[in-house]
Scaffold this motif. Structure first.
Motif, short mmCIF file in Angstrom:
data_model
loop_
_atom_site.label_atom_id
_atom_site.label_comp_id
_atom_site.label_asym_id
_atom_site.label_seq_id
_atom_site.Cartn_x
_atom_site.Cartn_y
_atom_site.Cartn_z
N GLY A 52 0.79 -1.22 0.00
CA GLY A 52 0.00 0.00 0.00
C GLY A 52 0.83 1.28 0.00
N THR A 53 2.14 1.12 -0.02
CA THR A 53 3.04 2.27 -0.04
C THR A 53 3.10 2.85 -1.45
N PRO A 54 3.00 4.17 -1.58
CA PRO A 54 3.12 4.75 -2.92
C PRO A 54 4.52 4.54 -3.50
N PHE A 55 4.57 4.15 -4.75
CA PHE A 55 5.87 4.01 -5.43
C PHE A 55 6.61 5.34 -5.38
N ALA A 56 5.88 6.45 -5.48
CA ALA A 56 6.48 7.78 -5.46
C ALA A 56 7.21 8.07 -4.15
N ALA A 57 6.85 7.39 -3.07
CA ALA A 57 7.53 7.59 -1.79
C ALA A 57 8.86 6.85 -1.75
N VAL A 58 8.99 5.78 -2.51
CA VAL A 58 10.20 4.96 -2.49
C VAL A 58 11.15 5.34 -3.62
N TYR A 59 10.61 5.83 -4.72
CA TYR A 59 11.44 6.19 -5.87
C TYR A 59 12.59 7.14 -5.49
N PRO A 60 12.34 8.21 -4.70
CA PRO A 60 13.46 9.09 -4.32
C PRO A 60 14.55 8.36 -3.51
N LEU A 61 14.16 7.35 -2.77
CA LEU A 61 15.14 6.56 -2.01
C LEU A 61 15.99 5.73 -2.96
N TYR A 62 15.36 5.13 -3.96
CA TYR A 62 16.11 4.41 -4.99
C TYR A 62 17.08 5.36 -5.68
N LEU A 63 16.59 6.55 -6.03
CA LEU A 63 17.40 7.52 -6.75
C LEU A 63 18.60 7.96 -5.90
N ALA A 64 18.36 8.26 -4.64
CA ALA A 64 19.45 8.67 -3.74
C ALA A 64 20.49 7.55 -3.63
N LYS A 65 20.03 6.33 -3.54
CA LYS A 65 20.94 5.19 -3.42
C LYS A 65 21.86 5.08 -4.63
N VAL A 66 21.29 5.16 -5.83
CA VAL A 66 22.12 5.00 -7.03
C VAL A 66 23.00 6.23 -7.26
N GLU A 67 22.48 7.42 -6.95
CA GLU A 67 23.29 8.63 -7.15
C GLU A 67 24.47 8.68 -6.18
N ARG A 68 24.31 8.18 -4.96
CA ARG A 68 25.43 8.10 -4.01
C ARG A 68 26.57 7.27 -4.57
N LYS A 69 26.22 6.33 -5.43
CA LYS A 69 27.22 5.43 -6.00
C LYS A 69 27.66 5.87 -7.40
N GLY A 70 27.29 7.10 -7.78
CA GLY A 70 27.76 7.65 -9.05
C GLY A 70 26.92 7.28 -10.27
N ARG A 71 25.74 6.72 -10.05
CA ARG A 71 24.86 6.38 -11.16
C ARG A 71 23.86 7.51 -11.37
N THR A 72 23.09 7.45 -12.44
CA THR A 72 22.21 8.56 -12.80
C THR A 72 20.73 8.18 -12.72
N LYS A 73 19.90 9.23 -12.73
CA LYS A 73 18.45 9.04 -12.78
C LYS A 73 18.07 8.32 -14.06
N ALA A 74 18.72 8.65 -15.17
CA ALA A 74 18.42 7.99 -16.45
C ALA A 74 18.69 6.49 -16.37
N GLU A 75 19.75 6.11 -15.67
CA GLU A 75 20.04 4.68 -15.52
C GLU A 75 19.00 4.01 -14.63
N LEU A 76 18.60 4.67 -13.55
CA LEU A 76 17.55 4.13 -12.69
C LEU A 76 16.26 3.96 -13.48
N ASP A 77 15.88 5.00 -14.23
CA ASP A 77 14.66 4.92 -15.02
C ASP A 77 14.74 3.80 -16.05
N ALA A 78 15.91 3.59 -16.65
CA ALA A 78 16.09 2.50 -17.62
C ALA A 78 15.83 1.15 -16.96
N VAL A 79 16.30 1.00 -15.74
CA VAL A 79 16.10 -0.26 -15.00
C VAL A 79 14.61 -0.46 -14.70
#
Length: 113
Positions: A6-33
């Motif tokens: 029941g958790t909104p995907f929109a609430a977790v997406y920024p956490l995914y984004l922060a995780k990948v960006e901390r490791k030098g990856r991009t939003k475009a790569e996250l979106d591709a996945v």
């Protein structure tokens, strides 16, 4: 029913984004996945985020990639291929792909190309 369903995907997406960006990856790569897994294009993914669709709604609207069975391994101490609940398995597939991206795995390897 698990709370994450029941958790909104929109609430977790920024956490995914922060995780990948901390490791030098991009939003475009996250979106591709995310798009590879769900079959969404950029516009459909944006609509899912804007509408604050729950994980249940998000995956109900998705058409999983046929190569999803190639996603194997452990997430949160559980083998993804052994998860019985179909929705939880889909959520863990996404978690696994995001983890692989954040660990620096090549995008074509993450996408099982």
């Amino acid at each position: 029913m698990h709370r994450i369903f029941g958790t909104p995907f929109a609430a977790v997406y920024p956490l995914y984004l922060a995780k990948v960006e901390r490791k030098g990856r991009t939003k475009a790569e996250l979106d591709a996945v995310v798009e590879w897994l769900t079959g969404f294009d950029d516009a459909a993914l944006a609509r899912q985020i804007e509408s604050e669709a729950t994980f249940e709604q998000f995956f109900a609207a998705a058409e999983l990639n046929p190569a999803v069975t190639r996603i194997t391994g452990v997430v949160c101490g559980v083998r993804v291929e052994e998860i019985e609940d179909p929705l939880m398995r889909r959520i863990r597939y996404l978690d696994k792909l995001v983890d692989e991206l954040a660990r620096g795995k090549a995008l074509d390897k993450v996408l099982r190309v």
